[in-house]
Scaffold this active site. Structure first.
Site, PDB file in Angstrom:
ATOM      1  N   ARG A 210      39.355  39.995  38.065  1.00  0.00           N
ATOM      2  CA  ARG A 210      40.522  39.653  37.242  1.00  0.00           C
ATOM      3  C   ARG A 210      40.437  38.218  36.720  1.00  0.00           C
ATOM      4  O   ARG A 210      40.801  37.941  35.569  1.00  0.00           O
ATOM      5  CB  ARG A 210      41.818  39.854  38.067  1.00  0.00           C
ATOM      6  CG  ARG A 210      43.095  39.437  37.332  1.00  0.00           C
ATOM      7  CD  ARG A 210      43.306  40.228  36.048  1.00  0.00           C
ATOM      8  NE  ARG A 210      44.385  39.697  35.233  1.00  0.00           N
ATOM      9  CZ  ARG A 210      44.257  38.695  34.344  1.00  0.00           C
ATOM     10  NH1 ARG A 210      43.081  38.123  34.163  1.00  0.00           N
ATOM     11  NH2 ARG A 210      45.281  38.291  33.633  1.00  0.00           N
TER      12      ARG A 210
ATOM     13  N   PHE B 286      49.019  33.279  39.372  1.00  0.00           N
ATOM     14  CA  PHE B 286      49.459  34.633  39.726  1.00  0.00           C
ATOM     15  C   PHE B 286      48.258  35.570  39.829  1.00  0.00           C
ATOM     16  O   PHE B 286      48.093  36.468  38.985  1.00  0.00           O
ATOM     17  CB  PHE B 286      50.434  35.166  38.668  1.00  0.00           C
ATOM     18  CG  PHE B 286      51.667  34.341  38.486  1.00  0.00           C
ATOM     19  CD1 PHE B 286      52.816  34.623  39.210  1.00  0.00           C
ATOM     20  CD2 PHE B 286      51.692  33.278  37.593  1.00  0.00           C
ATOM     21  CE1 PHE B 286      53.964  33.857  39.049  1.00  0.00           C
ATOM     22  CE2 PHE B 286      52.830  32.504  37.426  1.00  0.00           C
ATOM     23  CZ  PHE B 286      53.971  32.788  38.154  1.00  0.00           C
ATOM     24  N   PRO B 287      47.394  35.372  40.812  1.00  0.00           N
ATOM     25  CA  PRO B 287      46.294  36.339  40.966  1.00  0.00           C
ATOM     26  C   PRO B 287      46.904  37.732  41.168  1.00  0.00           C
ATOM     27  O   PRO B 287      47.872  37.874  41.919  1.00  0.00           O
ATOM     28  CB  PRO B 287      45.580  35.872  42.242  1.00  0.00           C
ATOM     29  CG  PRO B 287      46.082  34.488  42.498  1.00  0.00           C
ATOM     30  CD  PRO B 287      47.441  34.405  41.903  1.00  0.00           C
ATOM     31  N   HIS B 288      46.356  38.735  40.489  1.00  0.00           N
ATOM     32  CA  HIS B 288      46.985  40.057  40.592  1.00  0.00           C
ATOM     33  C   HIS B 288      46.004  41.169  40.254  1.00  0.00           C
ATOM     34  O   HIS B 288      44.952  40.916  39.658  1.00  0.00           O
ATOM     35  CB  HIS B 288      48.200  40.145  39.654  1.00  0.00           C
ATOM     36  CG  HIS B 288      47.832  39.998  38.211  1.00  0.00           C
ATOM     37  ND1 HIS B 288      47.891  38.803  37.549  1.00  0.00           N
ATOM     38  CD2 HIS B 288      47.357  40.894  37.295  1.00  0.00           C
ATOM     39  CE1 HIS B 288      47.498  38.962  36.300  1.00  0.00           C
ATOM     40  NE2 HIS B 288      47.154  40.220  36.128  1.00  0.00           N
ATOM     41  N   GLY B 289      46.394  42.382  40.596  1.00  0.00           N
ATOM     42  CA  GLY B 289      45.601  43.539  40.229  1.00  0.00           C
ATOM     43  C   GLY B 289      46.053  44.781  40.962  1.00  0.00           C
ATOM     44  O   GLY B 289      46.905  44.720  41.849  1.00  0.00           O
TER      45      GLY B 289
END
Lengths: 155, 114
Positions: free
Chosen positions: A54, A68-71
Site C-alpha cells: 500500500r 493512515f496505513p491501511h488495507g
C-alpha cells in the site's frame, strides 16, 4: 459513524503510546507485531506485506504529522484500528515531508464490503483536520486521553 | 498454512488493492481524503513478481477464478464457503484435508482451513 461507535473501535491493547521505531519499515513492523500480540492476526507477514504494498502505491502519511496505513486482507476478520504515537516524529515519507507523530493503522477483512473501512478512514482523516484535536492527539499519552479525544467520554 | 497458499492470499490482497486504486468510485474516495495513488504501475510490477513465485497450475487456477469472482480464495469459517455460503461436507474438516487447498463443490472457489 458516530463518536460513540468510533471510540468503540479502539482497544487499549491496540495502542502504542510511545513507538520505539524510527524508520518507516520498522514502524510498520512494530505496529503489526502489536496486532499479533493482541491476537488480532495470526500471521504478521500477510499484513506487513500488504501494508508495504500500500505504501508503494503512495505514502499514507498525509501530512500534518499523521499517517493512515491501511488495507484489506483475508488475514483479518474484523474492522480493526491500531493507534500509535511517536512523540518526536518519524520519517514516514509523508506528503508534506514533515515527521509523522500519530498513526492510525486501519485493517478490514477483504471478504466484506469496503464501506465501513472507507467510512472509518474518512472519519479519521476529517478528525485530524481539526487543529485542536490534532494537538491533543500529538500529546495523547494513554488510552483514557485517546478515548476523551475521540469523544467517548462526552456521551 | 502451506507457503503456496500464503502466496495466493498475498496475491489476492494485492489484486484487491489494485482494483480499489483502478476503480473510479473507490479511487475518488481515497483522493478526496488526501491519499495519492501514483504508484499503481509499481504495484502491478510487484504483482507480476509475486505471481511468478506461485506454481503455474495453481496460479492459472487462481487467475481463472479471479476472472469470475472478486474473491477467488477464502478461508473456511463456520462450515461454509464464504463465497457462495453453501455448507461444506464434513469430509472437508478431517485432518487428512486440513493442510490441503480445497475446492468448494458448489462455486469452485479455492478454500483453506485457517
Amino acid at each position: 459513524m458516530e463518536s460513540k461507535k468510533l471510540v468503540s473501535l479502539f482497544q487499549e491493547d491496540l495502542c502504542i503510546f510511545s513507538l520505539r521505531s524510527r524508520k518507516k519499515s520498522s514502524v510498520l513492523l512494530e505496529m503489526v507485531r502489536q496486532l499479533k500480540a493482541s491476537g488480532k492476526i495470526a500471521d504478521e507477514r500477510f499484513i506487513l506485506e500488504m501494508l508495504k504494498n500500500r505504501e508503494s502505491l503512495g505514502s499514507t502519511g498525509l501530512g500534518l504529522g499523521v499517517a493512515f496505513p491501511h488495507g484489506r486482507s483475508i488475514a483479518i476478520s474484523d474492522l480493526t484500528v491500531l493507534f500509535a504515537r511517536a512523540a518526536s516524529g518519524v520519517d514516514f515519507e509523508s506528503l508534506d515531508g514533515e515527521p509523522t507523530r500519530v498513526f492510525f493503522l486501519i485493517l478490514a477483512p477483504s471478504e466484506k464490503g469496503a464501506e465501513d473501512y472507507l467510512a472509518l478512514l474518512s472519519q479519521l482523516t476529517s478528525l485530524v483536520q481539526q487543529p485542536e484535536t490534532l494537538k491533543k492527539l500529538y500529546e495523547a499519552k494513554n488510552f483514557e486521553a485517546l478515548q476523551t479525544i475521540l469523544g467517548g467520554n462526552d456521551e | 498454512m502451506r507457503e503456496e497458499f500464503k502466496l495466493l492470499v498475498a496475491l489476492q490482497d494485492l489484486d484487491i488493492m489494485i482494483r480499489e486504486a483502478e476503480e473510479k468510485k473507490t479511487s475518488d474516495k481515497f483522493k478526496d481524503m488526501g491519499f495519492q495513488l501514483d504508484g499503481l504501475e509499481e504495484l502491478q510490477k510487484g504483482r507480476a513478481k509475486l505471481a511468478e513465485k506461485i506454481p503455474v497450475a495453481l496460479r492459472n487456477r487462481y487467475e481463472r477464478l479471479a476472472g469470475h469472482y472478486s474473491m477467488a480464495i477464502l478461508p473456511v469459517t463456520g462450515n461454509k464457503c464464504l463465497g457462495c455460503f453453501v455448507k461444506l461436507p464434513t469430509s472437508f474438516f478431517s485432518s487428512a484435508y486440513s493442510s490441503e487447498l480445497l475446492t468448494c463443490e458448489n462455486c469452485g472457489r479455492l478454500l483453506f482451513i485457517p
